[in-house]
Design a protein around this motif. Structure first.
Motif, PDB file in Angstrom:
ATOM      1  N   ASN A 104       0.813  -1.213   0.000  1.00 20.53           N
ATOM      2  CA  ASN A 104       0.000   0.000   0.000  1.00 20.53           C
ATOM      3  C   ASN A 104       0.847   1.263   0.000  1.00 20.53           C
ATOM      4  O   ASN A 104       1.924   1.298   0.600  1.00 20.53           O
TER       5      ASN A 104
ATOM      6  N   ILE B 103       0.202   5.389   0.993  1.00 16.87           N
ATOM      7  CA  ILE B 103      -0.765   6.154   1.770  1.00 16.87           C
ATOM      8  C   ILE B 103      -0.484   7.639   1.622  1.00 16.87           C
ATOM      9  O   ILE B 103       0.551   8.147   2.081  1.00 16.87           O
TER      10      ILE B 103
ATOM     11  N   GLY C   9      -1.817  10.847   2.981  1.00 18.44           N
ATOM     12  CA  GLY C   9      -2.706  11.374   4.017  1.00 18.44           C
ATOM     13  C   GLY C   9      -3.634  10.289   4.534  1.00 18.44           C
ATOM     14  O   GLY C   9      -3.198   9.286   5.097  1.00 18.44           O
ATOM     15  N   ASN C  10      -4.937  10.466   4.289  1.00 16.35           N
ATOM     16  CA  ASN C  10      -5.931   9.471   4.712  1.00 16.35           C
ATOM     17  C   ASN C  10      -6.322   8.529   3.583  1.00 16.35           C
ATOM     18  O   ASN C  10      -7.192   7.669   3.766  1.00 16.35           O
ATOM     19  N   GLU C  11      -5.709   8.702   2.423  1.00 12.56           N
ATOM     20  CA  GLU C  11      -6.060   7.878   1.259  1.00 12.56           C
ATOM     21  C   GLU C  11      -5.079   6.711   1.126  1.00 12.56           C
ATOM     22  O   GLU C  11      -3.873   6.919   1.016  1.00 12.56           O
ATOM     23  N   VAL C  12      -5.627   5.504   1.117  1.00 14.21           N
ATOM     24  CA  VAL C  12      -4.808   4.296   0.989  1.00 14.21           C
ATOM     25  C   VAL C  12      -5.029   3.696  -0.394  1.00 14.21           C
ATOM     26  O   VAL C  12      -6.164   3.437  -0.785  1.00 14.21           O
TER      27      VAL C  12
ATOM     28  N   LYS D 220       1.198  16.398  -4.298  1.00  8.72           N
ATOM     29  CA  LYS D 220       0.907  15.990  -2.922  1.00  8.72           C
ATOM     30  C   LYS D 220       2.205  15.726  -2.172  1.00  8.72           C
ATOM     31  O   LYS D 220       3.249  15.496  -2.770  1.00  8.72           O
TER      32      LYS D 220
END
Length: 281
Positions: free
Chosen positions: A29, A31, A33-36, A55
């Motif tokens: 994975n 990641i 921030g909060n996005e996986v 980003k």
């Protein structure tokens, strides 16, 4: 014995080739921030390099053990008696250990975890070799022996274009990164005892790539047939030009092109180039 082959996303084997060779894939994975994102499923290498332009640098994580257990149980239900689970070096990720642990938690199938001690498409070479042997009916222990034999000739060298990623990942001190940037140092990296360590510091990109070719030549001229892969971090055209140049120089080496995907690209950064090779047995 019906044997399945599993690898993880950092082998960077295309979906088409995985399906053709019947290779099952466990994703790592990335990641933001909060996005996986599941590598190679939710995000491609080209999408990743677009994302990091706008980003903050993401973090990465290994697959949860439950994902291994679920896959191994499904393979058992499909009639497989054994599974070779081939993963990136245990020195840089806990993915291999996840396969080991999951193997003790499933019934009806024997799991053979294999630590490639490397990553990217050189890891993929092991998976492709295993898949071919499994298709020919070889049993899991014979395949594991073959992979250990291949490991004796496996090499990979990587050139990092931007030292900032190594610094942010904790691989390089601020002073080293600053001085390296001033001097245009292009560190060559390789795997030793399962971890990534510096091989040499070279002043320019061109000289660094030439040094990698010199290392390939030492093996290529020793005899036999070899397979090699050029690995790029969003430098597709440069990789193709390099492949054409090397194919003319070393006719006994079969060259292909692959890439540093999201997980490995997070740590090496855009512009990195690598060359890996392995003797054909």
């Amino acid at each position: 014995m019906k044997t399945a082959v599993v690898t993880d996303s950092t082998a960077y084997i295309s979906k088409e080739l995985r399906e053709k060779c019947n290779i099952h894939m466990i994703p790592l994975n990335v990641i933001f921030g909060n996005e996986v994102y599941q590598e190679e499923i939710d995000i491609t290498w080209s999408e990743f390099f677009e994302e990091v332009k706008v980003k903050a640098l993401p973090t990465t994580s290994q697959p949860p053990i439950g994902q291994f257990v679920e896959l191994f149980e499904r393979l058992a239900s499909e009639g497989y008696e054994a599974v070779l689970s081939i993963h990136l070096s245990s020195g840089i990720s806990g993915t291999y250990q996840g396969a080991v642990t999951a193997g003790t938690m499933v019934e009806g199938i024997k799991v053979y975890p294999f630590d490639s001690e490397i990553s990217c498409m050189v890891q993929g070479f092991y998976a492709l070799e295993a898949a071919g042997l499994a298709s020919d009916g070889e049993d899991a222990e014979a395949i594991m022996f073959r992979l250990e034999e291949l490991k004796k000739s496996a090499r990979a060298y990587f050139m990092v274009d931007d030292l900032a990623h190594l610094h942010r990942g904790g691989r390089l001190s601020s002073a080293q990164a600053f001085i390296g940037s001033l001097l245009q140092v292009k560190p060559l990296l390789h795997f030793v005892d399962k971890v990534i360590v510096p091989f040499e510091k070279i002043r320019t990109r061109r000289k660094a790539m030439k040094r990698i070719v010199d290392l390939l030549e030492e093996d290529a001229l020793s005899g036999g047939d070899w397979r090699a892969v050029i690995i790029h971090a969003n430098r597709e055209q440069e990789a193709e030009e390099w492949r054409e140049e090397l194919a003319k120089l070393y006719p006994n080496v079969e060259f292909s092109i692959s890439y540093f995907g999201a997980v490995i690209g997070t740590h090496l950064g855009e512009g990195a180039m690598g060359l890996g090779w392995m003797k054909k047995l």
